[in-house]
Design an enzyme around this catalytic site. Structure first.
Site, short mmCIF file in Angstrom:
data_model
loop_
_atom_site.label_atom_id
_atom_site.label_comp_id
_atom_site.label_asym_id
_atom_site.label_seq_id
_atom_site.Cartn_x
_atom_site.Cartn_y
_atom_site.Cartn_z
N GLU A 261 79.37 180.34 111.39
CA GLU A 261 78.56 180.91 110.15
C GLU A 261 77.99 182.10 110.66
O GLU A 261 77.11 182.17 111.53
CB GLU A 261 77.40 179.92 109.84
CG GLU A 261 76.56 180.06 108.59
CD GLU A 261 75.06 180.89 108.80
OE1 GLU A 261 75.16 182.05 108.86
OE2 GLU A 261 74.25 180.07 109.21
N CYS A 300 70.47 184.50 107.14
CA CYS A 300 71.82 184.59 106.76
C CYS A 300 72.07 184.49 105.37
O CYS A 300 73.19 184.91 104.91
CB CYS A 300 72.67 183.50 107.67
SG CYS A 300 72.32 181.94 107.65
#
Length: 699
Positions: A261, A300
């Protein structure tokens, strides 16, 4: 100030380990610059840690079932919940406000609670999970195949980012633990102190089996040298680091499972209908400002690109600026009134400023904020930064779609209203080359449908935000454990969370083939054609006088215990009475002329639910006993119509037995098949009952 700089410990093979010497990397207080400690793994045998997980960790976790491991997660969550304040105090040193800390700490604990609940509710109380239906591979049914999930035989190594040291660790640990796979945690240096504190609490709880959790406090890239196809790496961080790890021979050619990720230029898209004064416009502004300032924009999932109709750009910029000016106070999060803390480190501050500077030289203009150091009073030496809003005159400027400033920075882009604007909004969002999440803020269903279906292939998650869910929504930047967290392309191409899907990431799906008896032995689930012990009507395989399975507690009941009933004839009077009493007067049950025209029926037929009701009467043992309740019916299929004069019988077989860990009862799934007088299958389904572990209530 610290006079003695201590080394932050690792936890391996059930021992806390500190390297010798005074080397390593400093971890600093994000607001004051005070040295909190040093981190190093110099001299630590990483191969031994992996071996310990594969051996002791695997063995100890294997002693527990999926449900037992899920229950331990609940115990652990409850324990950590009682020590949150200790974690909040440490979290403040990472630059996090109390609100930021709640997202990280409470969010992580909430993940444990969620996985505990879903694991016990959705998985069997065993260590083998059946995936999908049986595939019969021979005419006589003696050879069949199916798929099963079992845990991978190695370790799960998690390499985490600095922004969520608790949540990031627990959202990976929870599914691995339920699957039965030991975890090795490698946190990021800037927030290492908080991760170490979290692991210390987990160890002190005494809840976790030996070998199920180890911690590496320092560089650990060489751990990949010790991994092979049995193991899994879950990485969160920059795309450049992820690409380096992917290139490692043990990942590229050795079969190490790798889930990443990474960078993500997430978008929030405003619909043309969401003009100033609408609930959607207000929700959009709130969302963008929240994502710019929570964790100082170091998420993120933060909004990096606000994509709005060109004619609404001035209003959006003005509204975002006004909300920032009215709500954001930058400073040490331990200072009263501060609403946005420091970035994680001075290096991070330098990186974000450099990215913004590049953007300003690539077509972006400063619409709100400054790159000058903000006035934070007495808090000197910290990594403080003002929120920055950029206006992009050219929405196709490459910099806004390729460069991520991992801080309180967002750009506003306008899209033209050609063909309603949806196609242009989709095109701009897709220029991010793969993202974790996007928000589509509109109350126009047509615009929402066009944009969502257009961007779905470029995103791991899409939030549709409007007046109906603006208050209840968990928000653009908040992954939830029920849904996948990840995304294609730049976002890493991996998936985390996603409920039981994430548990499956830590398991191997295997096709198994064999006879019904062998499949039953491996899975713990009875398969048609496997051996049974049948009580009931001797004409249909039952043993007269044998114990009805409903008279057996879980301690006595075995997979394959069954009951076979005699026949019961169906009459037209029965069908008519059922139609009148239920109100189900569908023509196939009441009108012989219309029913005969139906291509599926020979004329009037019995209601399917009449047959299911009669089946219960045929198999139920009516006296009080260990069966406490019928709580459901699954997979019902009606296969052969039953006309007046036909008869039905039922065969009931104990298919799966799942004792509950915390209760005096468990679930039994019964394979149920109705046949007619010719042996044709009329209906098949599963009956679910709650049954005592011991026959105590009605002995």
């Amino acid at each position: 100030m610290n006079t003695t700089i201590e080394m932050m410990p690792s936890y391996v093979q059930e021992k806390w380990w500190v390297p010798e010497g005074s080397g390593g990397t400093e971890a600093l207080d994000a607001s004051t610059g005070e040295v909190l400690g040093r981190v190093s793994t110099e001299g630590l045998d990483l191969s031994a840690a992996v071996h310990y997980g594969r051996t002791t960790g695997q063995a100890e976790l294997g002693k527990l079932t999926l449900h037992q491991r899920a229950l331990k997660l609940r115990e652990l969550a409850t324990y950590l919940n009682g020590r949150r304040e200790e974690l909040y105090e440490i979290s403040a040193r990472t630059g996090a406000t109390r609100g930021d800390s709640m997202v990280d700490i409470d969010g992580g604990i909430g993940v444990l609670f969620t996985y505990s609940s879903k694991g016990r509710r959705e998985l069997p109380n065993s260590n083998v999970i059946v995936d999908g239906p049986l595939e019969v591979l021979s005419k006589d049914g003696s050879f069949a195949g199916e798929h099963i999930y079992t845990r991978i035989p190695g370790v799960a190594v998690q390499i985490n980012a600095f922004n969520f040291p608790v949540w990031g660790m627990l959202e990976k640990f929870a599914p691995a633990f339920i699957a039965g796979v030991p975890t090795v945690v490698k946190p990021a240096t800037p927030s290492m102190e908080l991760a170490v504190a979290g692991v210390r609490m987990m160890v002190e709880s005494g809840i976790l089996p030996p070998g199920s959790l180890q911690l590496l406090s320092g560089p650990a890239r060489s751990i990949l040298d010790a991994l092979d196809y049995r193991d899994m790496v879950s990485f969160t961080g920059s795309a450049s680091t992820a690409n380096l790890l992917r290139a490692h021979p043990n990942v590229a050619a050795g079969g190490v499972r790798f889930n990443a990720e990474t960078d993500s230029l997430n978008a929030a898209i405003l619909g043309p209908d969401a003009v100033p004064g609408t609930p959607e416009f207000d929700a959009f502004i709130r969302s963008v400002v929240t994502e710019m300032t929570v964790k100082a924009g170091q998420k993120c999932t933060a909004v990096r690109r606000a994509i709005v109709p060109e004619q609404l750009k001035p209003a959006v910029i003005e509204a975002i600026g006004a909300r920032l000016a009215g709500r954001v106070v930058v400073g040490d999060p331990r200072t009263e009134g501060v609403t946005m803390g420091a970035l994680a480190s001075l290096d991070q501050l330098s990186s974000v400023r450099a990215a913004v500077d590049t953007m300003l030289h690539s077509g972006g203009t400063l619409a709100w904020g400054t790159l000058d150091a903000p006035d934070v009073g007495s808090a000197g030496g910290g990594a403080f930064m003002s929120p920055v809003l950029l206006d992009w005159a050219d929405p196709d400027s490459p910099a806004v779609h390729t460069l991520e400033a991992f801080g309180p920075v967002c750009g506003v882009l306008g899209f033209s209203m050609h063909d309603g604007g949806a196609s242009e909004a989709v095109r701009l969002a897709a220029l991010g080359a793969g993202s974790l999440v996007a928000t589509v803020c509109t109350n126009d269903p047509d615009f929402a449908r066009s944009v969502v279906t257009g961007i779905a292939g470029h995103h791991g998650r899409v939030l549709m935000l409007n007046r109906e869910d603006a208050r209840s929504s968990t928000g653009h930047g908040s992954p939830v454990p029920h849904l996948v967290h990840g995304g294609p392309g730049r976002a890493g191409g991996g998936e985390e969370l996603g409920g039981i899907r994430s548990v499956m990431h830590h398991m191997q799906r295997t096709a198994i083939q064999g006879s019904p008896n062998m499949l039953t032995a491996v899975t713990g689930v009875w398969h048609a054609g496997a051996d049974r012990v049948v009580a009931g009507d001797p004409e249909y395989g039952g043993m007269e006088g044998a114990v009805h399975p409903f008279r057996k507690s879980l301690a006595e009941l075995r997979i394959g215990d069954a009951f076979a009933s005699g026949l019961r004839q169906v009459t037209l009077a029965d069908i008519t009475a059922f139609a009148q009493s239920t109100g189900d007067t569908f023509y196939a049950h009441t009108d012989p002329v219309a029913a005969q025209k139906n291509p599926f029926f020979p004329g009037i037929v019995a209601h399917g639910y009449l047959l299911v009701s009669w089946a219960a009467g045929l198999f139920v043992e009516p006296a009080p006993g260990p069966v406490l309740a019928n709580y459901g019916l699954e997979n019902l299929r009606f296969l052969t119509p039953v006309a007046p004069g036909d008869s039905i019988r039922v065969t009931l077989t104990a298919k799966q037995i799942s004792p509950r860990v915390t209760d005096d009862y468990g679930e039994v799934c019964w394979d149920t098949v109705l046949h007619n007088q010719n042996g044709d299958i009329v209906a098949s389904y599963d009956v679910l009952t709650l049954v005592e572990k011991e026959n105590t209530l009605y002995p």
